[in-house]
Design a protein around this motif. Structure first.
Motif, PDB file in Angstrom:
ATOM      1  N   ILE A   4      -4.674   9.308   0.294  1.00  0.00           N
ATOM      2  CA  ILE A   4      -3.732   8.220   0.062  1.00  0.00           C
ATOM      3  C   ILE A   4      -2.571   8.715  -0.786  1.00  0.00           C
ATOM      4  O   ILE A   4      -2.620   9.779  -1.399  1.00  0.00           O
ATOM      5  CB  ILE A   4      -4.391   7.021  -0.650  1.00  0.00           C
ATOM      6  CG1 ILE A   4      -4.908   7.451  -2.040  1.00  0.00           C
ATOM      7  CG2 ILE A   4      -5.503   6.412   0.200  1.00  0.00           C
ATOM      8  CD1 ILE A   4      -5.311   6.285  -2.926  1.00  0.00           C
ATOM      9  N   ARG A   5      -1.522   7.906  -0.828  1.00  0.00           N
ATOM     10  CA  ARG A   5      -0.448   8.061  -1.808  1.00  0.00           C
ATOM     11  C   ARG A   5      -0.208   6.686  -2.407  1.00  0.00           C
ATOM     12  O   ARG A   5      -0.133   5.693  -1.677  1.00  0.00           O
ATOM     13  CB  ARG A   5       0.821   8.625  -1.161  1.00  0.00           C
ATOM     14  CG  ARG A   5       0.598  10.040  -0.621  1.00  0.00           C
ATOM     15  CD  ARG A   5       1.746  10.542   0.221  1.00  0.00           C
ATOM     16  NE  ARG A   5       2.948  10.817  -0.535  1.00  0.00           N
ATOM     17  CZ  ARG A   5       4.076  10.120  -0.444  1.00  0.00           C
ATOM     18  NH1 ARG A   5       4.156   9.055   0.356  1.00  0.00           N
ATOM     19  NH2 ARG A   5       5.144  10.451  -1.144  1.00  0.00           N
ATOM     20  N   TYR A   6      -0.100   6.626  -3.719  1.00  0.00           N
ATOM     21  CA  TYR A   6      -0.041   5.326  -4.392  1.00  0.00           C
ATOM     22  C   TYR A   6       1.088   5.309  -5.420  1.00  0.00           C
ATOM     23  O   TYR A   6       1.513   6.345  -5.934  1.00  0.00           O
ATOM     24  CB  TYR A   6      -1.375   5.008  -5.061  1.00  0.00           C
ATOM     25  CG  TYR A   6      -1.674   5.857  -6.279  1.00  0.00           C
ATOM     26  CD1 TYR A   6      -1.403   5.387  -7.568  1.00  0.00           C
ATOM     27  CD2 TYR A   6      -2.216   7.140  -6.154  1.00  0.00           C
ATOM     28  CE1 TYR A   6      -1.665   6.168  -8.683  1.00  0.00           C
ATOM     29  CE2 TYR A   6      -2.483   7.922  -7.268  1.00  0.00           C
ATOM     30  CZ  TYR A   6      -2.209   7.436  -8.524  1.00  0.00           C
ATOM     31  OH  TYR A   6      -2.456   8.210  -9.629  1.00  0.00           O
ATOM     32  N   ILE A  16      -7.273  10.267  -3.270  1.00  0.00           N
ATOM     33  CA  ILE A  16      -8.329  10.380  -2.270  1.00  0.00           C
ATOM     34  C   ILE A  16      -9.265   9.188  -2.442  1.00  0.00           C
ATOM     35  O   ILE A  16      -9.406   8.643  -3.550  1.00  0.00           O
ATOM     36  CB  ILE A  16      -9.090  11.718  -2.436  1.00  0.00           C
ATOM     37  CG1 ILE A  16     -10.023  11.979  -1.248  1.00  0.00           C
ATOM     38  CG2 ILE A  16      -9.831  11.785  -3.760  1.00  0.00           C
ATOM     39  CD1 ILE A  16     -10.584  13.409  -1.229  1.00  0.00           C
ATOM     40  N   VAL A  17      -9.889   8.763  -1.358  1.00  0.00           N
ATOM     41  CA  VAL A  17     -10.868   7.680  -1.401  1.00  0.00           C
ATOM     42  C   VAL A  17     -12.247   8.308  -1.271  1.00  0.00           C
ATOM     43  O   VAL A  17     -12.530   9.005  -0.292  1.00  0.00           O
ATOM     44  CB  VAL A  17     -10.637   6.661  -0.270  1.00  0.00           C
ATOM     45  CG1 VAL A  17     -11.617   5.495  -0.386  1.00  0.00           C
ATOM     46  CG2 VAL A  17      -9.193   6.158  -0.279  1.00  0.00           C
ATOM     47  N   LEU A  63      -0.079   0.915  -2.252  1.00  0.00           N
ATOM     48  CA  LEU A  63      -0.308   2.091  -1.418  1.00  0.00           C
ATOM     49  C   LEU A  63       0.949   2.376  -0.607  1.00  0.00           C
ATOM     50  O   LEU A  63       1.540   1.457  -0.004  1.00  0.00           O
ATOM     51  CB  LEU A  63      -1.495   1.884  -0.483  1.00  0.00           C
ATOM     52  CG  LEU A  63      -2.873   1.787  -1.139  1.00  0.00           C
ATOM     53  CD1 LEU A  63      -3.942   1.578  -0.066  1.00  0.00           C
ATOM     54  CD2 LEU A  63      -3.190   3.028  -1.974  1.00  0.00           C
ATOM     55  N   GLY A  64       1.352   3.639  -0.590  1.00  0.00           N
ATOM     56  CA  GLY A  64       2.487   4.040   0.223  1.00  0.00           C
ATOM     57  C   GLY A  64       2.032   4.722   1.493  1.00  0.00           C
ATOM     58  O   GLY A  64       0.836   4.792   1.802  1.00  0.00           O
ATOM     59  N   CYS A  65       2.988   5.215   2.269  1.00  0.00           N
ATOM     60  CA  CYS A  65       2.654   6.063   3.410  1.00  0.00           C
ATOM     61  C   CYS A  65       1.806   7.222   2.912  1.00  0.00           C
ATOM     62  O   CYS A  65       2.139   7.841   1.892  1.00  0.00           O
ATOM     63  CB  CYS A  65       3.935   6.572   4.050  1.00  0.00           C
ATOM     64  SG  CYS A  65       3.682   7.860   5.284  1.00  0.00           S
ATOM     65  N   PRO A  66       0.692   7.557   3.575  1.00  0.00           N
ATOM     66  CA  PRO A  66      -0.192   8.604   3.060  1.00  0.00           C
ATOM     67  C   PRO A  66       0.318  10.023   3.256  1.00  0.00           C
ATOM     68  O   PRO A  66      -0.371  10.975   2.891  1.00  0.00           O
ATOM     69  CB  PRO A  66      -1.491   8.379   3.851  1.00  0.00           C
ATOM     70  CG  PRO A  66      -1.059   7.745   5.120  1.00  0.00           C
ATOM     71  CD  PRO A  66       0.131   6.894   4.765  1.00  0.00           C
TER      72      PRO A  66
END
Length: 283
Positions: A4-6, A16-17, A63-66
């Motif tokens: 992810i990107r946050y 990361i999840v 959350l942004g574009c990953p």
């Protein structure tokens, strides 16, 4: 892995999840999910990290574009037979290729602004490919070696701009907010067969699209190899692969998005998105 990107738009951090669905911060390990990080070597390095050793992220963060630093946002049109039929088009003999402006990219839960002059705003749930290794003139059998992973995309489309303003698809595909991606970049080992994923989209809770990537005319592998015949694909390039039937333009009568509508969509294993349609406002 699910990457992810946050954070605020333009200032996202990598994450990361973990297997318990806890968001973990990767900013102490990498600066972004982009470039070399998306290569096989880069992803192997991330996979070796124990996610539970990383700091937790407050789940209230945007959350942004990953994927960061996307150079080219490529799209494939009419790649599901029923979708081509609902629009009254013949099946393509080769992939129909167009671009979306990278500036259209947004996070999975960001609003969709209605651009000035829009009259036919539409939705399209799609599987998106993220390139991880440079690819030019490759064989279909090599395609998966060049893919970092997959993510969910809403290929938001303004049909009047697309079809009534000189015939260039990019005009109807590129306004701000027209490329929601994420929530996650999911690596191929976790996705399994990309040609066996269910996908769906609802508007205001009403089912509009239901389909499977098994119905694609041109497969993920074929698309990547085909595009590499015409251009050099670079790490971080995103290819969105077409949508099943059920778009607003194909309904009888046609139905388009309006201010206040809520769009929800998802793909098996790739998470879900939720967007509110809003009136465009200049900053």
């Amino acid at each position: 892995m699910r990457l992810i990107r946050y954070g605020e738009k333009g200032s996202e951090k990598p994450g990361i999840v973990d297997d318990e669905h806890v968001l973990r911060d990767l900013s102490g390990e990498i600066d972004d999910i982009a470039g070399e990080v998306l290569s096989r070597r880069g992803l192997e390095r991330l996979a070796a990290i124990d996610p539970k050793s990383l700091p937790k992220i407050d789940p209230s963060h945007r959350l942004g574009c990953p994927v960061g630093r996307v150079g080219h946002f490529i799209a494939i049109g009419q790649n599901y037979a029923e979708h081509a039929s609902e629009l009254g088009n013949d099946l393509p003999s080769e992939p129909l290729v167009f671009s979306k402006a990278p500036s259209s990219i947004s996070g999975p839960h960001d609003d969709i602004p209605i651009p000035p002059g829009s009259t036919k705003l539409d939705w399209e749930v799609e599987l998106a490919i993220v390139i991880g290794e440079r690819a030019f003139a490759i064989e279909e059998s090599e395609a998966m070696d060049h893919i970092a992973g997959f993510c969910l995309c809403n290929d938001v489309s303004e049909r009047a701009f697309q079809k009534e303003r000189g015939g260039q698809f990019i005009k109807g595909k590129s306004a701000p907010g027209f490329g929601p991606l994420g929530p996650w970049l999911v690596t191929p080992d976790r996705v399994g067969d990309p040609q066996a994923l269910d996908l769906w989209l609802n508007v205001n809770g009403e089912t509009c699209q239901r389909g499977s990537t098994s119905d694609m005319i041109f497969s993920v592998k074929h698309i990547v190899a085909y595009l590499s015949d015409f251009m050099q694909l670079e790490p971080g390039d995103i290819i969105t692969t077409g949508t099943p039937s059920g778009v607003g333009a194909g309904m009888k009568p046609p139905k388009f998005l309006k201010d206040g509508d809520i769009v929800t969509l998802g793909i098996e294993g790739l998470g879900e998105q939720r967007q509110v349609v809003t009136t465009y406002r200049k900053n």
